[in-house]
Design a protein around this motif. Structure first.
Motif, PDB file in Angstrom:
ATOM      1  N   UNK A   1       2.230  -1.588  20.007  1.00 35.89           N
ATOM      2  CA  UNK A   1       2.849  -2.791  20.146  1.00 35.89           C
ATOM      3  C   UNK A   1       1.955  -4.097  19.666  1.00 35.89           C
ATOM      4  N   UNK A   2       2.762  -4.663  18.782  1.00 34.12           N
ATOM      5  CA  UNK A   2       2.047  -5.913  18.368  1.00 34.12           C
ATOM      6  C   UNK A   2       2.900  -7.051  18.071  1.00 34.12           C
ATOM      7  N   UNK A   3       2.459  -8.315  18.031  1.00 38.56           N
ATOM      8  CA  UNK A   3       3.307  -9.283  17.567  1.00 38.56           C
ATOM      9  C   UNK A   3       3.061  -9.731  16.041  1.00 38.56           C
ATOM     10  N   UNK A   4       3.673 -10.429  15.578  1.00 37.08           N
ATOM     11  CA  UNK A   4       3.599 -10.671  14.118  1.00 37.08           C
ATOM     12  C   UNK A   4       2.095 -11.294  13.904  1.00 37.08           C
ATOM     13  N   UNK A   5       1.776 -12.050  14.794  1.00 41.37           N
ATOM     14  CA  UNK A   5       0.473 -12.704  14.583  1.00 41.37           C
ATOM     15  C   UNK A   5      -0.801 -11.772  14.648  1.00 41.37           C
ATOM     16  N   UNK A   6      -0.514 -10.788  15.545  1.00 38.79           N
ATOM     17  CA  UNK A   6      -1.646  -9.644  15.826  1.00 38.79           C
ATOM     18  C   UNK A   6      -1.754  -8.926  14.416  1.00 38.79           C
ATOM     19  N   UNK A   7      -0.443  -8.486  14.030  1.00 36.08           N
ATOM     20  CA  UNK A   7      -0.369  -7.827  12.604  1.00 36.08           C
ATOM     21  C   UNK A   7      -0.962  -8.455  11.458  1.00 36.08           C
ATOM     22  N   UNK A   8      -0.674  -9.716  11.469  1.00 35.36           N
ATOM     23  CA  UNK A   8      -1.110 -10.774  10.363  1.00 35.36           C
ATOM     24  C   UNK A   8      -2.920 -10.695  10.339  1.00 35.36           C
ATOM     25  N   UNK A   9      -3.384 -10.742  11.650  1.00 31.18           N
ATOM     26  CA  UNK A   9      -4.724 -10.577  11.710  1.00 31.18           C
ATOM     27  C   UNK A   9      -5.449  -9.383  11.293  1.00 31.18           C
ATOM     28  N   UNK A  10      -4.491  -8.290  11.609  1.00 27.26           N
ATOM     29  CA  UNK A  10      -5.069  -6.771  11.257  1.00 27.26           C
ATOM     30  C   UNK A  10      -5.015  -6.686   9.666  1.00 27.26           C
ATOM     31  N   UNK A  11      -4.024  -7.336   9.014  1.00 27.38           N
ATOM     32  CA  UNK A  11      -3.938  -7.262   7.609  1.00 27.38           C
ATOM     33  C   UNK A  11      -4.997  -8.285   7.116  1.00 27.38           C
ATOM     34  N   UNK A  12      -5.267  -9.293   7.746  1.00 27.37           N
ATOM     35  CA  UNK A  12      -6.490 -10.103   7.284  1.00 27.37           C
ATOM     36  C   UNK A  12      -7.894  -9.507   7.310  1.00 27.37           C
ATOM     37  N   UNK A  13      -7.969  -8.662   8.265  1.00 27.88           N
ATOM     38  CA  UNK A  13      -9.405  -7.826   8.650  1.00 27.88           C
ATOM     39  C   UNK A  13      -9.418  -6.622   7.577  1.00 27.88           C
ATOM     40  N   UNK A  14      -8.379  -6.400   7.108  1.00 29.68           N
ATOM     41  CA  UNK A  14      -8.301  -5.121   6.414  1.00 29.68           C
ATOM     42  C   UNK A  14      -8.198  -3.808   7.100  1.00 29.68           C
ATOM     43  N   UNK A  15      -7.819  -3.819   8.164  1.00 25.40           N
ATOM     44  CA  UNK A  15      -7.860  -2.702   9.150  1.00 25.40           C
ATOM     45  C   UNK A  15      -6.433  -1.967   9.085  1.00 25.40           C
ATOM     46  N   UNK A  16      -5.325  -2.781   8.525  1.00 28.64           N
ATOM     47  CA  UNK A  16      -3.979  -2.237   8.625  1.00 28.64           C
ATOM     48  C   UNK A  16      -3.485  -2.413   7.197  1.00 28.64           C
ATOM     49  N   UNK A  17      -2.707  -1.436   6.720  1.00 26.47           N
ATOM     50  CA  UNK A  17      -1.949  -1.314   5.371  1.00 26.47           C
ATOM     51  C   UNK A  17      -0.705  -0.822   5.530  1.00 26.47           C
ATOM     52  N   UNK A  18       0.283  -1.071   4.957  1.00 25.19           N
ATOM     53  CA  UNK A  18       1.700  -0.337   4.758  1.00 25.19           C
ATOM     54  C   UNK A  18       1.425   0.656   3.999  1.00 25.19           C
ATOM     55  N   UNK A  19       2.042   1.853   4.435  1.00 26.65           N
ATOM     56  CA  UNK A  19       2.039   3.155   3.354  1.00 26.65           C
ATOM     57  C   UNK A  19       3.438   3.198   2.732  1.00 26.65           C
ATOM     58  N   UNK A  20       3.111   3.617   1.071  1.00 25.40           N
ATOM     59  CA  UNK A  20       4.351   3.762   0.384  1.00 25.40           C
ATOM     60  C   UNK A  20       5.067   4.974   0.744  1.00 25.40           C
ATOM     61  N   UNK A  21       6.340   5.171   1.240  1.00 23.09           N
ATOM     62  CA  UNK A  21       6.885   6.481   1.212  1.00 23.09           C
ATOM     63  C   UNK A  21       7.963   6.872   0.472  1.00 23.09           C
ATOM     64  N   UNK A  22       7.753   6.244  -0.951  1.00 19.93           N
ATOM     65  CA  UNK A  22       8.411   6.513  -2.026  1.00 19.93           C
ATOM     66  C   UNK A  22       8.085   7.794  -2.599  1.00 19.93           C
ATOM     67  N   UNK A  23       8.944   8.753  -3.182  1.00 26.73           N
ATOM     68  CA  UNK A  23       8.640  10.101  -3.583  1.00 26.73           C
ATOM     69  C   UNK A  23       7.234   9.982  -4.262  1.00 26.73           C
ATOM     70  N   UNK A  24       6.365  11.025  -3.965  1.00 27.45           N
ATOM     71  CA  UNK A  24       4.915  10.947  -4.535  1.00 27.45           C
ATOM     72  C   UNK A  24       5.026  11.223  -6.062  1.00 27.45           C
ATOM     73  N   UNK A  25       5.729  12.352  -6.585  1.00 27.44           N
ATOM     74  CA  UNK A  25       5.644  12.474  -7.856  1.00 27.44           C
ATOM     75  C   UNK A  25       6.106  11.605  -8.704  1.00 27.44           C
ATOM     76  N   UNK A  26       7.261  10.857  -8.186  1.00 30.76           N
ATOM     77  CA  UNK A  26       7.794   9.716  -9.059  1.00 30.76           C
ATOM     78  C   UNK A  26       6.898   8.662  -9.135  1.00 30.76           C
ATOM     79  N   UNK A  27       6.102   8.179  -8.058  1.00 29.63           N
ATOM     80  CA  UNK A  27       5.141   7.069  -8.151  1.00 29.63           C
ATOM     81  C   UNK A  27       3.992   7.532  -8.759  1.00 29.63           C
TER      82      UNK A  27
END
Length: 395
Positions: A353-379
């Motif tokens: 459970x996180x706030x937008x600010x906490x997620x932003x800080x995690x992105x900034x620190x490089x410990x959080x990243x979004x995963x691409x869930x598109x079809x792997x073969x196509x990507x």
């Protein structure tokens, strides 16, 4: 591959050897798998299993070029479905016993054991895997709904608690009151207010009546018996006591636990402040866990804050947790009023459970990243084709 082509030559009566086009296919499949091995959406444990499919997929590609052009090709779909299923997989303590790991390992082994040149095996395995995933998805979606409903209820209660604490502090802080009255308001009447705001809302008659009774109680214990208001209080006292008892009953409060308070209150009104020392209320009252700590403010146009606010329900993310490893979880809801981001595991249970600010800080620190869930073969195919086009432009 040469053995495969030799068998094909014997069956067809036509000589077939590795041609330049086949070598291009070999290189293309190699580049596709190179992309897959570097792709962060697939956990490393499963990359090792997918790697074992490279030669079988290469054989399919040489036999059937539609692998690259047909999105519904069974071999291609099987690879995509496997990659999609594992995107939310976080390593348990004993992953070789994990059901998903075992299922994919068995399917890969069947490909290696049974596939020679008839691609029908991929259709059979796709049917088996789809049935397995459908059962898993049905179970996780049920738990997701339960988690979402429970979180919504919890946050509503927390908002109501903060509302009650706010109105109490506005009325109590700075006042001088008998300790028994202060204790009654904080422990008992706060629950009456909480039930009123949860069941009926802040605009309801029930909420307004509970506040009015509270104000009358505070007013009544601050009067002196020789004042005109004090004499008038004696006439109003029965109505005040009835309102207090009715309010406690509405909150299902145990009447025996407040019996001593009512006896003391009546004595107070007959003989004000007899034997009870007044206390000044200085500290704000907190109902429940209290509000969470405020985030470090970020500019509204901060790129990482914008990235956090662009997350949508259904997005998978990976969070590096130092010694605990990487947590993969899915955003299922952004809950008002504070826009709380609630994440669940692949099983549908709340894990973050996180706030937008906490997620932003995690992105900034490089410990959080979004995963691409598109079809792997196509990507992978799009990335390889893009790279080849860039090379051609360079030439």
């Amino acid at each position: 591959l040469e053995q495969l082509l030799t068998r094909g030559s014997v069956k067809s009566g036509k000589s077939r050897v590795l041609e330049e086009a086949d070598e291009d296919v070999i290189n293309l499949v190699a580049m596709l798998f190179e992309f897959m091995f570097d792709d962060s959406s697939v956990p490393d444990v499963f990359k090792a299993l997918i790697a074992r499919l490279q030669i079988p997929l290469l054989k399919v590609a040489v036999l059937d070029k539609s692998l690259f052009s047909c999105a519904e090709h069974p071999a291609r779909r099987l690879l995509n479905d496997m990659a999609s299923a594992v995107i939310g997989w976080s390593p348990p303590h004993d992953h070789p016993r994990d059901n998903l790991y075992l299922c994919i390992e068995q399917l890969v082994q069947r490909v290696l054991n049974e596939f020679v040149e008839d691609p029908a095996i991929f259709s059979q395995l796709l049917t088996t895997f789809s049935a397995f995933i459908a059962q898993e998805r049905k179970r996780s979606e049920r738990l997701e709904r339960h988690t979402r409903d429970a979180e919504q209820e919890r946050l509503q209660v927390e908002v109501a608690r903060q509302c009650v604490a706010h109105v109490l502090n506005r009325r109590l802080v700075g006042k001088t009151l008998p300790p028994s009255v202060l204790q009654f308001v904080q422990q008992a009447w706060s629950q009456v207010l909480l039930v009123a705001v949860l069941k009926h809302g802040e605009q309801s008659l029930q909420w307004q009546a509970a506040l009015r009774t509270l104000d009358e109680l505070i007013w009544s214990v601050g009067l002196r018996e020789d004042t005109e208001a004090g004499r008038r209080l004696l006439e109003q006292l029965p109505g005040l006591l009835k309102a207090l008892r009715d309010g406690l009953a509405s909150a299902a409060f145990d009447p025996f636990s407040t019996r001593e308070f009512f006896l003391r209150l009546q004595a107070m009104h007959v003989q004000p402040l007899d034997g009870e020392v007044l206390v000044e209320v200085r500290e704000p009252f907190i109902l429940g866990a209290g509000p969470p700590g405020a985030d470090e403010p970020l500019p509204h146009d901060d790129p990482d804050l914008l990235k956090a606010k662009q997350l949508r329900a259904g997005t998978w993310v990976a969070l590096q947790q130092h010694e605990a490893g990487t947590l993969r979880c899915k955003l299922i809801a952004i809950m008002p009023p504070a826009d709380t981001y609630v994440f669940v595991s692949r099983a549908g249970l709340k894990v973050l459970e996180k706030s937008a600010g906490q997620l932003a800080l995690a992105f900034k620190q490089g410990v959080l990243h979004a995963l691409d869930d598109g079809p792997l073969f196509e990507r992978a195919l799009a990335a390889v084709v893009g790279n080849l086009r860039q090379l051609n432009r360079g030439k």
